[in-house]
Design an enzyme around this catalytic site. Structure first.
Site, short mmCIF file in Angstrom:
data_model
loop_
_atom_site.label_atom_id
_atom_site.label_comp_id
_atom_site.label_asym_id
_atom_site.label_seq_id
_atom_site.Cartn_x
_atom_site.Cartn_y
_atom_site.Cartn_z
N THR A 8 -1.97 -2.95 -7.13
CA THR A 8 -0.84 -2.66 -6.25
C THR A 8 -1.11 -3.22 -4.85
O THR A 8 -2.26 -3.39 -4.46
CB THR A 8 -0.56 -1.14 -6.15
OG1 THR A 8 -1.60 -0.51 -5.38
CG2 THR A 8 -0.48 -0.49 -7.52
N GLY A 9 -0.04 -3.51 -4.13
CA GLY A 9 -0.21 -4.10 -2.80
C GLY A 9 -0.87 -5.46 -2.87
O GLY A 9 -1.73 -5.80 -2.06
N ALA A 10 -0.43 -6.28 -3.85
CA ALA A 10 -1.11 -7.55 -4.14
C ALA A 10 -0.60 -8.73 -3.33
O ALA A 10 -1.15 -9.82 -3.43
CB ALA A 10 -0.98 -7.86 -5.63
N SER A 11 0.43 -8.53 -2.51
CA SER A 11 1.08 -9.68 -1.88
C SER A 11 0.36 -10.23 -0.66
O SER A 11 0.64 -11.35 -0.23
CB SER A 11 2.52 -9.31 -1.50
OG SER A 11 2.53 -8.28 -0.52
N SER A 12 -0.58 -9.48 -0.09
CA SER A 12 -1.25 -9.95 1.12
C SER A 12 -2.56 -9.20 1.32
O SER A 12 -2.88 -8.28 0.57
CB SER A 12 -0.36 -9.76 2.35
OG SER A 12 -0.10 -8.38 2.56
N GLY A 13 -3.30 -9.60 2.34
CA GLY A 13 -4.51 -8.88 2.74
C GLY A 13 -5.54 -8.74 1.64
O GLY A 13 -5.77 -9.66 0.84
N GLY A 15 -5.45 -6.99 -1.05
CA GLY A 15 -4.88 -7.05 -2.39
C GLY A 15 -4.81 -8.46 -2.94
O GLY A 15 -5.19 -8.73 -4.09
N SER A 171 -10.73 4.42 3.17
CA SER A 171 -10.99 3.93 4.53
C SER A 171 -12.15 4.71 5.14
O SER A 171 -12.41 5.86 4.77
CB SER A 171 -9.73 4.09 5.38
OG SER A 171 -10.00 3.81 6.74
N TYR A 193 -2.38 8.46 8.54
CA TYR A 193 -3.15 7.49 7.74
C TYR A 193 -4.51 8.08 7.36
O TYR A 193 -4.90 8.06 6.19
CB TYR A 193 -3.34 6.20 8.53
CG TYR A 193 -4.07 5.12 7.77
CD1 TYR A 193 -3.40 4.33 6.85
CD2 TYR A 193 -5.42 4.89 7.98
CE1 TYR A 193 -4.06 3.33 6.15
CE2 TYR A 193 -6.09 3.90 7.29
CZ TYR A 193 -5.42 3.12 6.37
OH TYR A 193 -6.09 2.14 5.68
#
Length: 332
Positions: A8-13, A15, A171, A193
């Site tokens: 999940t969250g694979a589009s940037s950073g 991920g 984190s 967060y």
């Protein structure tokens, strides 16, 4: 059969870097990338295939802040796959971050500045809001959405011939002092967060208790301080440009300043190669980088209260029962 890996969250950073690094480790995996919408999913797939043209890469659209989107994605995944070997629960948000420069200056005078810069303790706050489901947005996206996804994919994760793995992106900012069981969505505080990441650590501990005997294992990682879309929203771009040389120097003293998404994915990839039966469920695996740029993984015992973890897990189950009631048509 090839191993099936969902990110999940694979589009940037982290991920995106993780997806590319996993294919470097094992080009035979079936990689399923989960992004918020079709446009992001297809763009990410094209980017990955540009460097790994022979890879098996599929997509699923899921907004972790929307229960309806999660339930639709889970139903699609259950139809598409017979099992999942790895689920990297990486998507996350940190809306409207604010830096307390007065606290940072005080930390400099008291000698705590390095600790504050590596954990953001006392210097970072966020302004949260309710999402469309009436849940606190950060809690819903960072923790509860992933929790619902795992619950809905349980049939693909449990009882397989080989163990399945959950790997949560946590984190160093996950602190007990920011979390309250009586306000586990963090509606009343300004460190949503940090609270959501501490709740992530607690949830992982309980999932191991509940599901290890069914072949499902959960781990948490910390990618360190990574320069990503999330990080760049904390300060104006021109300030980051001025600070970057200093941050590279800080890395000689703060090994969690991984800085690049590639380095930040080190612990995620390391866990991909480990046997889960030999891992400690009370340990968080930190991506670290030496001052000269060498990547390595450092295990650190988590500061978690296992009794509070059990109570939070029950609250999540209760909330799940209430929250999905209006989406009965999306459940099997």
């Amino acid at each position: 059969m090839e191993r099936v890996v969902l990110v999940t969250g694979a589009s940037s950073g982290v991920g995106l870097a993780l997806c590319q690094r996993l294919l470097e480790e094992d080009g035979r995996i079936h990689l399923c990338i989960a992004c918020r919408n079709e446009q992001k999913s297809e763009a990410t797939r094209d980017l990955i295939l540009a460097t790994h043209p022979a890879a098996q890469v599929s997509t699923v659209d899921v907004d972790l802040g929307s229960l309806a989107s999660i339930l639709r994605a889970a139903r699609e995944l259950r139809c598409r796959f017979q099992r999942l070997d790895f689920v990297y629960l990486n998507a996350g948000i940190m809306p409207n971050p604010h830096v307390n420069f007065k606290a940072l200056w005080h930390g400099l005078l008291t000698g705590r500045v390095l600790h504050m810069l590596t954990t953001a303790e006392g210097i970072m706050t966020q302004t949260d809001r309710l999402n469309g489901d009436g849940l606190q947005e950060v809690f819903a996206t960072n923790l509860f959405g992933h929790f619902i996804l795992v619950r809905q994919l349980q049939s693909l994760l449990c009882g397989n011939e080989k163990p399945s793995r959950l790997i949560w992106t946590s984190s160093s900012n996950a602190r007990e002092s920011a979390f309250s069981l009586s306000d586990y969505q963090h509606a009343k505080g300004q460190e949503s967060y940090s609270s959501s990441k501490y709740a992530t650590d607690l949830t992982s501990v309980v999932l191991n208790r509940k599901f290890n005997n069914q072949g499902l294992y959960s781990s948490v990682v910390c990618p360190g301080l990574v320069m990503s879309n999330m990080t760049y929203r904390i300060l104006p771009v021109f300030l980051w440009k001025l600070l970057m040389p200093i941050m590279w120097l800080i890395r000689f003293f703060a090994k969690t300043y991984t800085l690049t998404p590639y380095n930040g994915a080190e612990a995620h990839v390391w866990l991909f190669k480990q046997k889960p039966e030999y891992l400690d469920s009370l340990v968080k695996y930190h991506s670290c980088t030496s001052g000269l740029g060498k990547c390595y993984v450092e295990p650190r015992k988590m500061d978690v209260d296992e009794d509070i973890a059990e109570k939070l897990y029950q609250k999540l189950l209760d909330l799940e029962e209430q929250a999905v009631e209006k989406y009965r048509d999306l459940l099997d």
